[in-house]
Design a protein around this motif. Structure first.
Motif, mmCIF file in Angstrom:
data_model
loop_
_atom_site.group_PDB
_atom_site.id
_atom_site.type_symbol
_atom_site.label_atom_id
_atom_site.label_comp_id
_atom_site.label_asym_id
_atom_site.label_seq_id
_atom_site.Cartn_x
_atom_site.Cartn_y
_atom_site.Cartn_z
ATOM 1 N N GLN A 1 -40.667 -16.481 22.840
ATOM 2 C CA GLN A 1 -39.328 -16.947 23.164
ATOM 3 C C GLN A 1 -39.392 -18.139 24.098
ATOM 4 N N CYS A 2 -38.508 -19.115 23.872
ATOM 5 C CA CYS A 2 -38.422 -20.297 24.722
ATOM 6 C C CYS A 2 -37.929 -19.881 26.103
ATOM 7 N N SER A 3 -38.619 -20.385 27.156
ATOM 8 C CA SER A 3 -38.222 -20.016 28.519
ATOM 9 C C SER A 3 -36.926 -20.706 28.920
ATOM 10 N N GLN A 4 -36.581 -21.795 28.225
ATOM 11 C CA GLN A 4 -35.403 -22.575 28.568
ATOM 12 C C GLN A 4 -34.140 -22.048 27.892
ATOM 13 N N CYS A 5 -34.195 -21.893 26.567
ATOM 14 C CA CYS A 5 -32.975 -21.505 25.842
ATOM 15 C C CYS A 5 -33.071 -20.127 25.200
ATOM 16 N N GLY A 6 -34.273 -19.527 25.173
ATOM 17 C CA GLY A 6 -34.394 -18.174 24.638
ATOM 18 C C GLY A 6 -34.543 -18.102 23.135
ATOM 19 N N VAL B 1 -43.545 -27.296 20.934
ATOM 20 C CA VAL B 1 -42.287 -27.675 21.580
ATOM 21 C C VAL B 1 -41.140 -26.908 20.915
ATOM 22 N N CYS B 2 -40.206 -26.445 21.737
ATOM 23 C CA CYS B 2 -39.037 -25.734 21.217
ATOM 24 C C CYS B 2 -38.211 -26.700 20.376
ATOM 25 N N ILE B 3 -37.865 -26.282 19.153
ATOM 26 C CA ILE B 3 -37.146 -27.192 18.262
ATOM 27 C C ILE B 3 -35.647 -27.193 18.541
ATOM 28 N N SER B 4 -35.158 -26.245 19.348
ATOM 29 C CA SER B 4 -33.724 -26.232 19.594
ATOM 30 C C SER B 4 -33.347 -26.932 20.897
ATOM 31 N N CYS B 5 -34.264 -27.002 21.894
ATOM 32 C CA CYS B 5 -33.908 -27.686 23.137
ATOM 33 C C CYS B 5 -34.919 -28.769 23.541
ATOM 34 N N GLY B 6 -36.104 -28.809 22.914
ATOM 35 C CA GLY B 6 -37.079 -29.859 23.203
ATOM 36 C C GLY B 6 -37.908 -29.627 24.450
HETATM 37 ZN ZN LIG Z 1 -35.663 -23.920 23.843
#
Ligand SMILES: [Zn+2]
Length: 65
Positions: free
Chosen positions: A29-34, A42-47
């Motif tokens: 899970q992305c630590s920024q947006c979950g 790199v997270c594709i939803s928040c970068g």
């Molecule tokens: Zn993210």
């Protein structure tokens, strides 16, 4: 042409194919947006990557008719 001398048993074929199954992709899970992301990418939803903004994500907008 080369030809097999003896027929393989069902067990031997099945033993070989026991390793042919697909393994599900690991997700973290992305630590920024979950959002669910592939590890070490790199997270594709928040970068974000490792809590740092690496890429700005452009959001697709529909054209007005
Ligand atoms: Zn993210």
């Amino acid at each position: 042409m080369a030809h097999p001398k003896r027929r393989h048993s069902n067990a031997r074929t099945r033993l070989r194919r026991a390793h042919d199954h697909l393994v599900p992709q690991s997700r973290s899970q992305c630590s920024q947006c979950g959002a669910f992301i592939l590890p070490h990418r790199v997270c594709i939803s928040c970068g974000f990557y490792k809590g740092e903004l690496v890429k700005t994500i452009r959001v697709k907008t529909k054209k007005k008719e």
